[in-house]
Scaffold this motif. Structure first.
Motif, PDB file in Angstrom:
ATOM      1  N   TYR A   1     -10.916  -5.538 -45.266  1.00  0.00           N
ATOM      2  CA  TYR A   1     -10.686  -6.050 -43.914  1.00  0.00           C
ATOM      3  C   TYR A   1     -10.790  -7.578 -43.929  1.00  0.00           C
ATOM      4  CZ  TYR A   1     -15.802  -5.866 -44.050  1.00  0.00           C
ATOM      5  OH  TYR A   1     -17.119  -6.011 -44.414  1.00  0.00           O
ATOM      6  N   GLU A   2     -10.194  -8.204 -42.908  1.00  0.00           N
ATOM      7  CA  GLU A   2     -10.108  -9.669 -42.857  1.00  0.00           C
ATOM      8  C   GLU A   2     -10.978 -10.283 -41.767  1.00  0.00           C
ATOM      9  OE1 GLU A   2      -5.887 -10.733 -42.687  1.00  0.00           O
ATOM     10  OE2 GLU A   2      -5.456  -8.837 -43.698  1.00  0.00           O
ATOM     11  N   GLY A   3     -11.666  -9.463 -41.015  1.00  0.00           N
ATOM     12  CA  GLY A   3     -12.492  -9.974 -39.934  1.00  0.00           C
ATOM     13  C   GLY A   3     -12.966  -8.848 -39.040  1.00  0.00           C
ATOM     14  N   VAL A   4     -13.471  -9.224 -37.870  1.00  0.00           N
ATOM     15  CA  VAL A   4     -14.062  -8.271 -36.937  1.00  0.00           C
ATOM     16  C   VAL A   4     -13.525  -8.536 -35.533  1.00  0.00           C
ATOM     17  CG1 VAL A   4     -16.212  -7.510 -35.847  1.00  0.00           C
ATOM     18  CG2 VAL A   4     -16.187  -8.078 -38.286  1.00  0.00           C
ATOM     19  N   VAL A   5     -13.210  -7.463 -34.803  1.00  0.00           N
ATOM     20  CA  VAL A   5     -12.857  -7.560 -33.392  1.00  0.00           C
ATOM     21  C   VAL A   5     -14.024  -7.021 -32.566  1.00  0.00           C
ATOM     22  CG1 VAL A   5     -11.291  -6.835 -31.545  1.00  0.00           C
ATOM     23  CG2 VAL A   5     -10.386  -7.316 -33.830  1.00  0.00           C
ATOM     24  N   MET A   6     -14.430  -7.811 -31.562  1.00  0.00           N
ATOM     25  CA  MET A   6     -15.538  -7.444 -30.694  1.00  0.00           C
ATOM     26  C   MET A   6     -14.986  -6.851 -29.398  1.00  0.00           C
ATOM     27  SD  MET A   6     -17.999  -8.442 -32.644  1.00  0.00           S
ATOM     28  CE  MET A   6     -19.568  -8.947 -31.908  1.00  0.00           C
ATOM     29  N   HIS A   7     -15.461  -5.655 -29.056  1.00  0.00           N
ATOM     30  CA  HIS A   7     -14.996  -4.919 -27.874  1.00  0.00           C
ATOM     31  C   HIS A   7     -16.156  -4.647 -26.932  1.00  0.00           C
ATOM     32  CE1 HIS A   7     -11.171  -3.494 -29.875  1.00  0.00           C
ATOM     33  NE2 HIS A   7     -11.921  -3.657 -30.959  1.00  0.00           N
TER      34      HIS A   7
ATOM     35  N   TYR B   1      -8.077   2.564 -34.847  1.00  0.00           N
ATOM     36  CA  TYR B   1      -7.066   2.323 -33.815  1.00  0.00           C
ATOM     37  C   TYR B   1      -7.736   1.652 -32.616  1.00  0.00           C
ATOM     38  CZ  TYR B   1      -4.414   5.947 -36.388  1.00  0.00           C
ATOM     39  OH  TYR B   1      -3.768   6.691 -37.350  1.00  0.00           O
ATOM     40  N   GLY B   2      -8.139   0.376 -32.787  1.00  0.00           N
ATOM     41  CA  GLY B   2      -8.956  -0.259 -31.778  1.00  0.00           C
ATOM     42  C   GLY B   2      -8.287  -1.316 -30.926  1.00  0.00           C
ATOM     43  N   ALA B   3      -7.228  -1.976 -31.450  1.00  0.00           N
ATOM     44  CA  ALA B   3      -6.661  -3.108 -30.700  1.00  0.00           C
ATOM     45  C   ALA B   3      -5.191  -3.344 -31.034  1.00  0.00           C
ATOM     46  CB  ALA B   3      -7.463  -4.371 -30.983  1.00  0.00           C
TER      47      ALA B   3
ATOM     48  N   HIS C   1     -11.338  -8.918 -28.185  1.00  0.00           N
ATOM     49  CA  HIS C   1     -10.125  -8.144 -27.890  1.00  0.00           C
ATOM     50  C   HIS C   1      -9.142  -8.982 -27.064  1.00  0.00           C
ATOM     51  CE1 HIS C   1      -8.641  -3.764 -27.038  1.00  0.00           C
ATOM     52  NE2 HIS C   1      -7.641  -4.585 -27.354  1.00  0.00           N
ATOM     53  N   PHE C   2      -9.684  -9.833 -26.204  1.00  0.00           N
ATOM     54  CA  PHE C   2      -8.821 -10.683 -25.375  1.00  0.00           C
ATOM     55  C   PHE C   2      -7.980 -11.632 -26.224  1.00  0.00           C
ATOM     56  CE2 PHE C   2     -12.446 -13.370 -26.122  1.00  0.00           C
ATOM     57  CZ  PHE C   2     -12.013 -14.683 -26.010  1.00  0.00           C
ATOM     58  N   GLN C   3      -8.515 -12.061 -27.353  1.00  0.00           N
ATOM     59  CA  GLN C   3      -7.766 -12.964 -28.234  1.00  0.00           C
ATOM     60  C   GLN C   3      -6.667 -12.222 -28.995  1.00  0.00           C
ATOM     61  OE1 GLN C   3     -11.421 -14.334 -30.107  1.00  0.00           O
ATOM     62  NE2 GLN C   3     -10.975 -16.435 -29.456  1.00  0.00           N
ATOM     63  N   VAL C   4      -6.916 -10.955 -29.302  1.00  0.00           N
ATOM     64  CA  VAL C   4      -5.857 -10.146 -29.908  1.00  0.00           C
ATOM     65  C   VAL C   4      -4.677 -10.055 -28.938  1.00  0.00           C
ATOM     66  CG1 VAL C   4      -5.235  -7.886 -30.822  1.00  0.00           C
ATOM     67  CG2 VAL C   4      -7.510  -8.830 -31.292  1.00  0.00           C
ATOM     68  N   THR C   5      -4.980  -9.815 -27.665  1.00  0.00           N
ATOM     69  CA  THR C   5      -3.932  -9.772 -26.641  1.00  0.00           C
ATOM     70  C   THR C   5      -3.172 -11.101 -26.579  1.00  0.00           C
ATOM     71  OG1 THR C   5      -5.145  -8.156 -25.300  1.00  0.00           O
ATOM     72  CG2 THR C   5      -3.510  -9.521 -24.159  1.00  0.00           C
ATOM     73  N   GLN C   6      -3.899 -12.195 -26.613  1.00  0.00           N
ATOM     74  CA  GLN C   6      -3.281 -13.515 -26.480  1.00  0.00           C
ATOM     75  C   GLN C   6      -2.475 -13.927 -27.714  1.00  0.00           C
ATOM     76  OE1 GLN C   6      -6.616 -16.084 -25.686  1.00  0.00           O
ATOM     77  NE2 GLN C   6      -6.617 -15.657 -23.494  1.00  0.00           N
ATOM     78  N   TYR C   7      -3.004 -13.677 -28.894  1.00  0.00           N
ATOM     79  CA  TYR C   7      -2.447 -14.271 -30.106  1.00  0.00           C
ATOM     80  C   TYR C   7      -1.644 -13.317 -30.989  1.00  0.00           C
ATOM     81  CZ  TYR C   7      -5.982 -17.846 -28.987  1.00  0.00           C
ATOM     82  OH  TYR C   7      -6.748 -18.791 -28.371  1.00  0.00           O
ATOM     83  N   LEU C   8      -1.985 -12.038 -30.981  1.00  0.00           N
ATOM     84  CA  LEU C   8      -1.315 -11.097 -31.873  1.00  0.00           C
ATOM     85  C   LEU C   8      -0.417 -10.113 -31.138  1.00  0.00           C
ATOM     86  CD1 LEU C   8      -4.177 -10.190 -34.387  1.00  0.00           C
ATOM     87  CD2 LEU C   8      -2.405 -11.941 -34.622  1.00  0.00           C
TER      88      LEU C   8
ATOM     89  N   ASN D   1      -3.221  -5.061 -24.425  1.00  0.00           N
ATOM     90  CA  ASN D   1      -3.297  -5.902 -23.228  1.00  0.00           C
ATOM     91  C   ASN D   1      -4.720  -6.008 -22.677  1.00  0.00           C
ATOM     92  OD1 ASN D   1      -3.672  -3.352 -22.170  1.00  0.00           O
ATOM     93  ND2 ASN D   1      -1.864  -3.369 -20.841  1.00  0.00           N
ATOM     94  N   HIS D   2      -5.710  -5.676 -23.481  1.00  0.00           N
ATOM     95  CA  HIS D   2      -7.091  -5.695 -23.019  1.00  0.00           C
ATOM     96  C   HIS D   2      -7.652  -7.115 -23.014  1.00  0.00           C
ATOM     97  CE1 HIS D   2      -8.076  -1.179 -23.812  1.00  0.00           C
ATOM     98  NE2 HIS D   2      -6.845  -1.352 -23.386  1.00  0.00           N
ATOM     99  N   THR D   3      -8.649  -7.346 -22.170  1.00  0.00           N
ATOM    100  CA  THR D   3      -9.251  -8.675 -22.049  1.00  0.00           C
ATOM    101  C   THR D   3     -10.759  -8.674 -22.302  1.00  0.00           C
ATOM    102  OG1 THR D   3      -9.548  -8.387 -19.663  1.00  0.00           O
ATOM    103  CG2 THR D   3      -7.499  -9.428 -20.406  1.00  0.00           C
ATOM    104  N   ASP D   4     -11.295  -7.553 -22.777  1.00  0.00           N
ATOM    105  CA  ASP D   4     -12.727  -7.503 -23.077  1.00  0.00           C
ATOM    106  C   ASP D   4     -13.033  -8.394 -24.308  1.00  0.00           C
ATOM    107  OD1 ASP D   4     -11.153  -5.177 -24.237  1.00  0.00           O
ATOM    108  OD2 ASP D   4     -12.973  -4.968 -25.422  1.00  0.00           O
ATOM    109  N   PRO D   5     -14.270  -8.829 -24.430  1.00  0.00           N
ATOM    110  CA  PRO D   5     -15.462  -8.498 -23.648  1.00  0.00           C
ATOM    111  C   PRO D   5     -15.866  -9.581 -22.647  1.00  0.00           C
ATOM    112  CG  PRO D   5     -16.132  -9.476 -25.712  1.00  0.00           C
ATOM    113  CD  PRO D   5     -14.625  -9.518 -25.698  1.00  0.00           C
ATOM    114  N   VAL D   6     -14.958 -10.479 -22.294  1.00  0.00           N
ATOM    115  CA  VAL D   6     -15.314 -11.693 -21.554  1.00  0.00           C
ATOM    116  C   VAL D   6     -15.978 -11.394 -20.215  1.00  0.00           C
ATOM    117  CG1 VAL D   6     -14.414 -13.786 -20.480  1.00  0.00           C
ATOM    118  CG2 VAL D   6     -13.521 -13.038 -22.691  1.00  0.00           C
ATOM    119  N   ASP D   7     -15.371 -10.530 -19.388  1.00  0.00           N
ATOM    120  CA  ASP D   7     -15.931 -10.256 -18.056  1.00  0.00           C
ATOM    121  C   ASP D   7     -17.324  -9.663 -18.142  1.00  0.00           C
ATOM    122  OD1 ASP D   7     -13.659 -11.241 -16.887  1.00  0.00           O
ATOM    123  OD2 ASP D   7     -12.746  -9.289 -16.510  1.00  0.00           O
TER     124      ASP D   7
END
Length: 282
Positions: A79-85, A130-132, A190-197, A201-207
């Protein structure tokens, strides 16, 4: 069960260490301990000035049966990194999320759920989840934070979540770098995956973080703190050669065990050895 302690050594003038492994097999249930034994006499002879044990949060492994085992784009375990949900499910727990995921993993699943009481690994991080979306899934481990009810619960689960990101990044010596528009970076929300990759379309975990007075920068800072505790400043990690010898012993025990619970415990201990020696988990 607690994971193999990592020993932080402030001053070191010799390379020989004493390691001790103890196995206790009681019928079908295995109780295993891994210890690093450094006596006062050895410390004096080897000129160690201070040894500080660095304890990690324990991890419960309960992989969901029947999950697909597909390699990352770079290969199994690479793996190349971690996605936080964040789950956005009030009142949920790691156990309840696993139960739901076990029935719906064809739609989505992550590698670990974290609540204030436990870190629950539900999928083998050596294989993609199958997370993002398809672009992130082929590259990253996925860690999902459950919803806390109190500030105290949040602070604990937040720290556990961030430590787990650091552990996975440290296991591959990936460093901690924020996600970038060009697709680089090792720590993603997860919000950055939506923005950059794309592919989601998720925006977690910011809120959720904002509810408790945290921001994405808070995540970056805490993960980096844990990463540095593991990797920098004189942290002692076991040599890969020594770790693999112990893993071979555990593998021999694993083949003799009659049930899944005992085998999972041996597998967990083998992965703790891999982490301590800087190797990817399996």
């Amino acid at each position: 069960m607690y994971p193999l302690p990592i020993i932080m050594i402030k001053t070191l003038s010799a390379h020989k260490q004493i390691t001790f492994i103890e196995h206790i097999v009681d019928r079908a249930y295995v109780k295993a301990k891994l210890k690093l034994m450094l006596t006062k006499s050895v410390l004096q002879k080897q000129n160690f000035k201070e040894v500080i044990p660095l304890k990690l949060y324990p991890v419960n492994i309960d992989w969901i049966p029947g999950l697909p085992q597909r390699p990352y784009r770079a290969g199994v375990g690479l793996y190349e990194g971690v996605v936080m949900h964040q789950t956005a499910v009030p009142g949920d727990t790691a156990a309840s999320e696993r139960a739901y995921e076990a029935q719906h993993f064809n739609e989505a699943f992550v590698h670990e759920f974290i609540d204030p009481t436990q870190i629950l690994q539900v999928a083998n991080p050596a294989y993609l989840a199958y997370g993002a979306g398809k672009f992130a899934n082929q590259r990253f481990v996925h860690l999902e934070l459950c919803s806390a009810k109190t500030k105290e619960q949040f602070e604990l689960s937040f720290d556990m979540w961030c430590e787990r990101a650091a552990v996975h990044l440290a296991a591959r010596k990936l460093g901690v770098s924020n996600a970038q528009p060009n697709g680089t970076g090792t720590l993603w929300g997860h919000f950055q995956v939506t923005q950059y990759l794309g592919g989601t379309n998720h925006t977690d975990p910011v809120d959720y973080l904002l509810q408790w007075g945290k921001t994405w920068d808070s995540v970056l800072e805490r993960v980096l703190k844990h990463y540095e505790s593991i990797m920098i400043g004189g942290v002692y990690t076991m040599k890969a050669e020594d770790a693999n010898k112990l893993i071979a012993i555990l593998s021999a025990i694993w083949s003799l065990l009659p049930n899944t619970e005992s085998k999972d415990e041996i597998h967990r201990l083998a992965n703790e050895l891999r982490i301590a020696s800087g190797q990817p988990t399996q």
